[in-house]
Scaffold this motif. Structure first.
Motif, PDB file in Angstrom:
ATOM      1  N   GLN B  95     -14.798  -7.006   5.058  1.00 56.43           N
ATOM      2  CA  GLN B  95     -13.444  -6.834   4.525  1.00 56.43           C
ATOM      3  C   GLN B  95     -12.640  -8.088   4.840  1.00 56.43           C
ATOM      4  O   GLN B  95     -12.726  -8.633   5.948  1.00 56.43           O
ATOM      5  CB  GLN B  95     -12.751  -5.633   5.170  1.00 56.43           C
ATOM      6  CG  GLN B  95     -11.341  -5.367   4.653  1.00 56.43           C
ATOM      7  CD  GLN B  95     -10.417  -4.787   5.720  1.00 56.43           C
ATOM      8  OE1 GLN B  95     -10.587  -5.033   6.915  1.00 56.43           O
ATOM      9  NE2 GLN B  95      -9.444  -4.004   5.302  1.00 56.43           N
ATOM     10  N   TYR B  97      -8.855  -9.544   5.407  1.00 59.46           N
ATOM     11  CA  TYR B  97      -7.483  -9.132   5.677  1.00 59.46           C
ATOM     12  C   TYR B  97      -6.549 -10.347   5.614  1.00 59.46           C
ATOM     13  O   TYR B  97      -5.482 -10.369   6.206  1.00 59.46           O
ATOM     14  CB  TYR B  97      -7.351  -8.360   6.993  1.00 59.46           C
ATOM     15  CG  TYR B  97      -7.972  -8.987   8.228  1.00 59.46           C
ATOM     16  CD1 TYR B  97      -9.327  -8.831   8.499  1.00 59.46           C
ATOM     17  CD2 TYR B  97      -7.199  -9.692   9.138  1.00 59.46           C
ATOM     18  CE1 TYR B  97      -9.898  -9.377   9.635  1.00 59.46           C
ATOM     19  CE2 TYR B  97      -7.750 -10.237  10.280  1.00 59.46           C
ATOM     20  CZ  TYR B  97      -9.109 -10.081  10.525  1.00 59.46           C
ATOM     21  OH  TYR B  97      -9.665 -10.617  11.663  1.00 59.46           O
ATOM     22  N   THR B 100      -3.115  -9.009   0.869  1.00 61.55           N
ATOM     23  CA  THR B 100      -3.100  -7.681   0.290  1.00 61.55           C
ATOM     24  C   THR B 100      -3.205  -7.846  -1.217  1.00 61.55           C
ATOM     25  O   THR B 100      -2.493  -8.691  -1.778  1.00 61.55           O
ATOM     26  CB  THR B 100      -1.798  -6.949   0.674  1.00 61.55           C
ATOM     27  OG1 THR B 100      -1.748  -6.878   2.106  1.00 61.55           O
ATOM     28  CG2 THR B 100      -1.748  -5.555   0.106  1.00 61.55           C
ATOM     29  N   PRO B 101      -4.027  -7.085  -1.923  1.00 57.36           N
ATOM     30  CA  PRO B 101      -4.775  -5.937  -1.435  1.00 57.36           C
ATOM     31  C   PRO B 101      -5.945  -6.305  -0.536  1.00 57.36           C
ATOM     32  O   PRO B 101      -6.621  -7.288  -0.781  1.00 57.36           O
ATOM     33  CB  PRO B 101      -5.282  -5.279  -2.726  1.00 57.36           C
ATOM     34  CG  PRO B 101      -5.400  -6.407  -3.687  1.00 57.36           C
ATOM     35  CD  PRO B 101      -4.245  -7.311  -3.360  1.00 57.36           C
ATOM     36  N   ARG B 102      -6.101  -5.512   0.527  1.00 58.67           N
ATOM     37  CA  ARG B 102      -7.275  -5.651   1.350  1.00 58.67           C
ATOM     38  C   ARG B 102      -8.487  -5.274   0.497  1.00 58.67           C
ATOM     39  O   ARG B 102      -8.444  -4.285  -0.223  1.00 58.67           O
ATOM     40  CB  ARG B 102      -7.200  -4.727   2.562  1.00 58.67           C
ATOM     41  CG  ARG B 102      -5.942  -4.894   3.378  1.00 58.67           C
ATOM     42  CD  ARG B 102      -5.833  -6.313   3.923  1.00 58.67           C
ATOM     43  NE  ARG B 102      -4.620  -6.502   4.681  1.00 58.67           N
ATOM     44  CZ  ARG B 102      -4.510  -6.244   5.984  1.00 58.67           C
ATOM     45  NH1 ARG B 102      -5.542  -5.791   6.632  1.00 58.67           N
ATOM     46  NH2 ARG B 102      -3.373  -6.445   6.599  1.00 58.67           N
ATOM     47  N   PHE B 104     -12.861  -4.910   0.196  1.00 56.79           N
ATOM     48  CA  PHE B 104     -14.129  -4.707   0.898  1.00 56.79           C
ATOM     49  C   PHE B 104     -15.286  -5.185   0.045  1.00 56.79           C
ATOM     50  O   PHE B 104     -15.217  -5.151  -1.196  1.00 56.79           O
ATOM     51  CB  PHE B 104     -14.352  -3.211   1.166  1.00 56.79           C
ATOM     52  CG  PHE B 104     -13.362  -2.583   2.105  1.00 56.79           C
ATOM     53  CD1 PHE B 104     -12.187  -2.028   1.615  1.00 56.79           C
ATOM     54  CD2 PHE B 104     -13.617  -2.497   3.465  1.00 56.79           C
ATOM     55  CE1 PHE B 104     -11.273  -1.422   2.468  1.00 56.79           C
ATOM     56  CE2 PHE B 104     -12.720  -1.886   4.335  1.00 56.79           C
ATOM     57  CZ  PHE B 104     -11.543  -1.364   3.827  1.00 56.79           C
TER      58      PHE B 104
END
Lengths: 118, 113
Positions: B95, B97, B100-102, B104
């Protein structure tokens, strides 16, 4: 200890709405953002959005704009995720997870299974 | 949005052998002002929420066994399990970070051969 405890499983009909809760404990509620992530059966993790418990500000994934609303009740240390106009593809486990700005998700709720079926 | 792509989708490794999972981001998740890569790895076992294993690309979360290690920078990252144990059977996700959006990766399923 930090805990995120979510509400229980629900079965909904297509077109209905669902509201899932996530109650935080063991830390200062306003100190961490709370995100919602869902996982359809046998599938991967999908980020839905985030709420800042301190001011209530939100940001949603474009895919869910107009259908999702995230709110919080600071007196109950609880955040809520409401998803409307449910369809079968919304059948999934919904998780809340916390983070600090510029940090990963260090604690997750146990998950809430939402089943959408006629 | 930053797209995260993992490889392989699944792998089977003998007990005690090494498992290697790769993760590639569509843009750099390295922030030069603090020299950090905004990349995390999670482990998910059936019926459980994901568990944070690694953050800042290579820092193990407290309590994570040292057979788990992360490496890489910029857009290319690797999670290595140096000696696979039975309890490591799970799906692993990277993922970012950084923004945003985070987002995966799609996940990599690790099984015993």
């Amino acid at each position: 200890q930090v805990q995120l405890v979510q509400s229980g499983a629900e079965v909904k009909k297509p077109g209905a709405s669902v509201k899932v809760s996530c109650k935080a404990s063991g830390y200062t509620f306003n100190s961490h953002y709370l995100h919602w992530v869902r996982q359809a059966p046998g599938q991967g993790l999908e980020w839905m959005g985030v709420i800042n418990p301190s001011g209530g500000g939100t940001r949603y994934a474009q895919k869910f704009q107009g259908r999702v609303t995230m709110t919080r009740d600071t007196s109950a240390s609880t955040v809520y995720m409401e998803l409307s106009s449910l369809r079968s593809e919304d059948t999934a486990v919904y998780y809340c997870a916390r983070d600090l700005p510029e940090a990963p998700f260090d604690y997750w709720g146990q998950g809430t299974l939402i089943t959408v079926s006629s | 949005d930053i797209v995260m792509t993992q490889s392989p989708d699944s792998l089977a490794v003998s007990l005690g052998e090494r498992a290697t999972i790769n993760c590639k981001s569509s843009q750099s998740v390295f922030y030069s002002s603090n020299n950090k890569n905004y990349l995390a790895w999670y482990q998910q076992k059936p019926g459980q929420p994901p568990k944070l294993l690694i953050y800042w690309a290579s820092t193990r979360e407290s309590g994570v066994p040292d057979r788990f290690s992360g490496s890489g920078s910029g857009t290319d990252f690797t999670l290595t399990i140096s000696s696979l144990q039975a309890e490591d059977v799970a799906v692993y996700y990277c993922q970012q970070y950084y923004t945003t959006p985070r987002t995966f990766g799609q996940g990599t399923k690790v099984e015993i051969e």
